[in-house]
Design a protein around this motif. Structure first.
Motif, PDB file in Angstrom:
ATOM      1  N   ILE A 166       0.860  -1.191   0.000  1.00 57.28           N
ATOM      2  CA  ILE A 166       0.000   0.000   0.000  1.00 57.28           C
ATOM      3  C   ILE A 166       0.893   1.236   0.000  1.00 57.28           C
ATOM      4  CG2 ILE A 166      -1.716   1.296   1.327  1.00 57.28           C
ATOM      5  CD1 ILE A 166      -2.747  -1.400   2.361  1.00 57.28           C
ATOM      6  N   GLU A 167       0.667   2.115  -0.958  1.00 55.41           N
ATOM      7  CA  GLU A 167       1.419   3.362  -1.063  1.00 55.41           C
ATOM      8  C   GLU A 167       0.431   4.501  -1.280  1.00 55.41           C
ATOM      9  OE1 GLU A 167       4.599   3.059  -3.946  1.00 55.41           O
ATOM     10  OE2 GLU A 167       4.653   0.888  -3.675  1.00 55.41           O
ATOM     11  N   ALA A 168       0.844   5.717  -0.956  1.00 55.46           N
ATOM     12  CA  ALA A 168      -0.070   6.855  -1.042  1.00 55.46           C
ATOM     13  C   ALA A 168       0.233   7.768  -2.214  1.00 55.46           C
ATOM     14  CB  ALA A 168      -0.021   7.651   0.262  1.00 55.46           C
ATOM     15  N   VAL A 169       0.826   7.241  -3.273  1.00 47.73           N
ATOM     16  CA  VAL A 169       1.225   8.099  -4.393  1.00 47.73           C
ATOM     17  C   VAL A 169       0.026   8.731  -5.095  1.00 47.73           C
ATOM     18  CG1 VAL A 169       3.415   6.940  -4.829  1.00 47.73           C
ATOM     19  CG2 VAL A 169       1.350   6.099  -5.925  1.00 47.73           C
ATOM     20  N   GLY A 170      -1.133   8.082  -5.044  1.00 44.90           N
ATOM     21  CA  GLY A 170      -2.306   8.608  -5.742  1.00 44.90           C
ATOM     22  C   GLY A 170      -2.975   9.766  -5.055  1.00 44.90           C
ATOM     23  N   LYS A 171      -2.716   9.973  -3.758  1.00 36.57           N
ATOM     24  CA  LYS A 171      -3.236  11.105  -2.971  1.00 36.57           C
ATOM     25  C   LYS A 171      -4.736  11.288  -3.120  1.00 36.57           C
ATOM     26  CE  LYS A 171       1.209  13.371  -3.513  1.00 36.57           C
ATOM     27  NZ  LYS A 171       1.949  14.463  -4.149  1.00 36.57           N
ATOM     28  N   GLY A 172      -5.469  10.189  -3.242  1.00 34.74           N
ATOM     29  CA  GLY A 172      -6.922  10.264  -3.299  1.00 34.74           C
ATOM     30  C   GLY A 172      -7.503  10.707  -4.620  1.00 34.74           C
ATOM     31  N   GLU A 173      -6.661  10.856  -5.634  1.00 31.23           N
ATOM     32  CA  GLU A 173      -7.150  11.288  -6.951  1.00 31.23           C
ATOM     33  C   GLU A 173      -8.086  10.221  -7.534  1.00 31.23           C
ATOM     34  OE1 GLU A 173      -6.596  14.138  -8.817  1.00 31.23           O
ATOM     35  OE2 GLU A 173      -5.724  14.890  -6.953  1.00 31.23           O
ATOM     36  N   PRO A 174      -9.226  10.636  -8.120  1.00 42.35           N
ATOM     37  CA  PRO A 174     -10.125   9.642  -8.736  1.00 42.35           C
ATOM     38  C   PRO A 174      -9.617   9.181 -10.099  1.00 42.35           C
ATOM     39  CG  PRO A 174     -11.032  11.854  -8.971  1.00 42.35           C
ATOM     40  CD  PRO A 174      -9.776  11.995  -8.162  1.00 42.35           C
ATOM     41  N   VAL A 175      -9.703   7.890 -10.324  1.00 45.70           N
ATOM     42  CA  VAL A 175      -9.313   7.305 -11.610  1.00 45.70           C
ATOM     43  C   VAL A 175     -10.372   6.286 -12.005  1.00 45.70           C
ATOM     44  CG1 VAL A 175      -7.614   5.909 -12.853  1.00 45.70           C
ATOM     45  CG2 VAL A 175      -6.837   7.630 -11.219  1.00 45.70           C
ATOM     46  N   ARG A 176     -10.815   6.374 -13.234  1.00 51.57           N
ATOM     47  CA  ARG A 176     -11.755   5.399 -13.781  1.00 51.57           C
ATOM     48  C   ARG A 176     -10.962   4.353 -14.547  1.00 51.57           C
ATOM     49  NH1 ARG A 176     -15.116   4.828 -18.466  1.00 51.57           N
ATOM     50  NH2 ARG A 176     -14.091   6.564 -19.477  1.00 51.57           N
ATOM     51  N   VAL A 177     -11.333   3.082 -14.381  1.00 55.75           N
ATOM     52  CA  VAL A 177     -10.648   1.984 -15.075  1.00 55.75           C
ATOM     53  C   VAL A 177     -11.541   1.465 -16.195  1.00 55.75           C
ATOM     54  CG1 VAL A 177      -9.647  -0.331 -14.858  1.00 55.75           C
ATOM     55  CG2 VAL A 177      -9.383   1.329 -12.991  1.00 55.75           C
ATOM     56  N   GLU A 178     -10.957   1.353 -17.376  1.00 58.76           N
ATOM     57  CA  GLU A 178     -11.692   0.858 -18.550  1.00 58.76           C
ATOM     58  C   GLU A 178     -10.813  -0.175 -19.259  1.00 58.76           C
ATOM     59  OE1 GLU A 178     -12.229   2.712 -22.888  1.00 58.76           O
ATOM     60  OE2 GLU A 178     -13.216   3.915 -21.333  1.00 58.76           O
ATOM     61  N   VAL A 179     -11.262  -1.427 -19.281  1.00 59.45           N
ATOM     62  CA  VAL A 179     -10.516  -2.496 -19.953  1.00 59.45           C
ATOM     63  C   VAL A 179     -11.378  -3.030 -21.093  1.00 59.45           C
ATOM     64  CG1 VAL A 179      -9.358  -4.722 -19.735  1.00 59.45           C
ATOM     65  CG2 VAL A 179      -9.347  -3.113 -17.798  1.00 59.45           C
ATOM     66  N   GLN A 180     -10.824  -3.012 -22.289  1.00 59.56           N
ATOM     67  CA  GLN A 180     -11.535  -3.520 -23.468  1.00 59.56           C
ATOM     68  C   GLN A 180     -10.816  -4.747 -24.013  1.00 59.56           C
ATOM     69  OE1 GLN A 180     -12.272  -0.499 -26.468  1.00 59.56           O
ATOM     70  NE2 GLN A 180     -12.300   1.103 -24.918  1.00 59.56           N
TER      71      GLN A 180
END
Length: 198
Positions: free
Chosen positions: A37-51
């Motif tokens: 577990i690391e905090a590099v994302g700082k709570g930023e929202p990211v949507r995941v899309e896999v096709q």
């Protein structure tokens, strides 16, 4: 002489049928647990899309949960699916969301998008086997514009086991191979990680 010959043929056929039965209806578990577990994302929202853009999936010749094939004693191929017949793109989506959460990102519809295009994902094996894949990884801005793109893929040899052949090798090695692939999308991919973090 004829009796010995018939006995040998019968034995070979029985062995072939037994080996065929061993590979019918096989499922392979694909699952990845985040390494740390690391905090590099700082709570930023990211949507995941896999096709899933594998040609045979797109044209309907193959189900989206098929991930490879084993060859039985007589060389005939038998499809191998994900555990529970989960489509490959959904399995990858689940594991990438867990990976992003462990890196400090949050799941959201707003914000940046991690887009993964599966161009290839397959394996085949008899005594030994080989697995190959190709992923295009895109980091998109909140407006949908491309920030960075990366293509990853390789062919990996899988050594079979004495008793189960390629099946034993894939059941032994594929969990680790899969975990490395999931980690390579963001965690071990500095340019994509930086694009999603900034």
């Amino acid at each position: 002489m004829n009796a010995r010959f018939l006995l040998r043929i019968t034995t070979l056929l029985l062995c072939g049928f037994c080996l065929s039965a061993c590979v019918v209806g096989q499922q392979l578990k694909l699952d990845s647990t985040p390494q740390s577990i690391e905090a590099v994302g700082k709570g930023e929202p990211v949507r995941v899309e896999v096709q899933d853009l594998r040609e045979d999936v797109v044209n309907g010749k193959q189900k989206p949960w098929v991930v490879g094939q084993y060859r039985a004693g007589l060389g005939n191929p038998w499809k191998v699916t994900t555990e529970g017949n989960v489509p490959l793109n959904l399995q990858l989506t689940t594991d990438l969301k867990e990976e992003l959460a462990s890196l400090g990102f949050t799941e959201g519809t707003a914000g940046k998008t991690l887009q993964v295009l599966v161009n290839a994902w397959d394996f085949t094996g008899y005594q030994n086997g080989r697995f190959w894949y190709e992923l295009v990884i895109n980091a998109l801005s909140s407006a949908g514009t491309l920030i960075v793109s990366d293509t990853q893929g390789k062919e990996i040899e899988v050594k079979g086991t004495l008793l189960l052949g390629a099946r034993g090798g894939f059941e032994r090695d594929m969990p680790e191979i899969y975990a490395r692939i999931v980690a390579s999308v963001v965690r071990d991919n500095p340019q994509v990680l930086d694009a999603l973090s900034d």
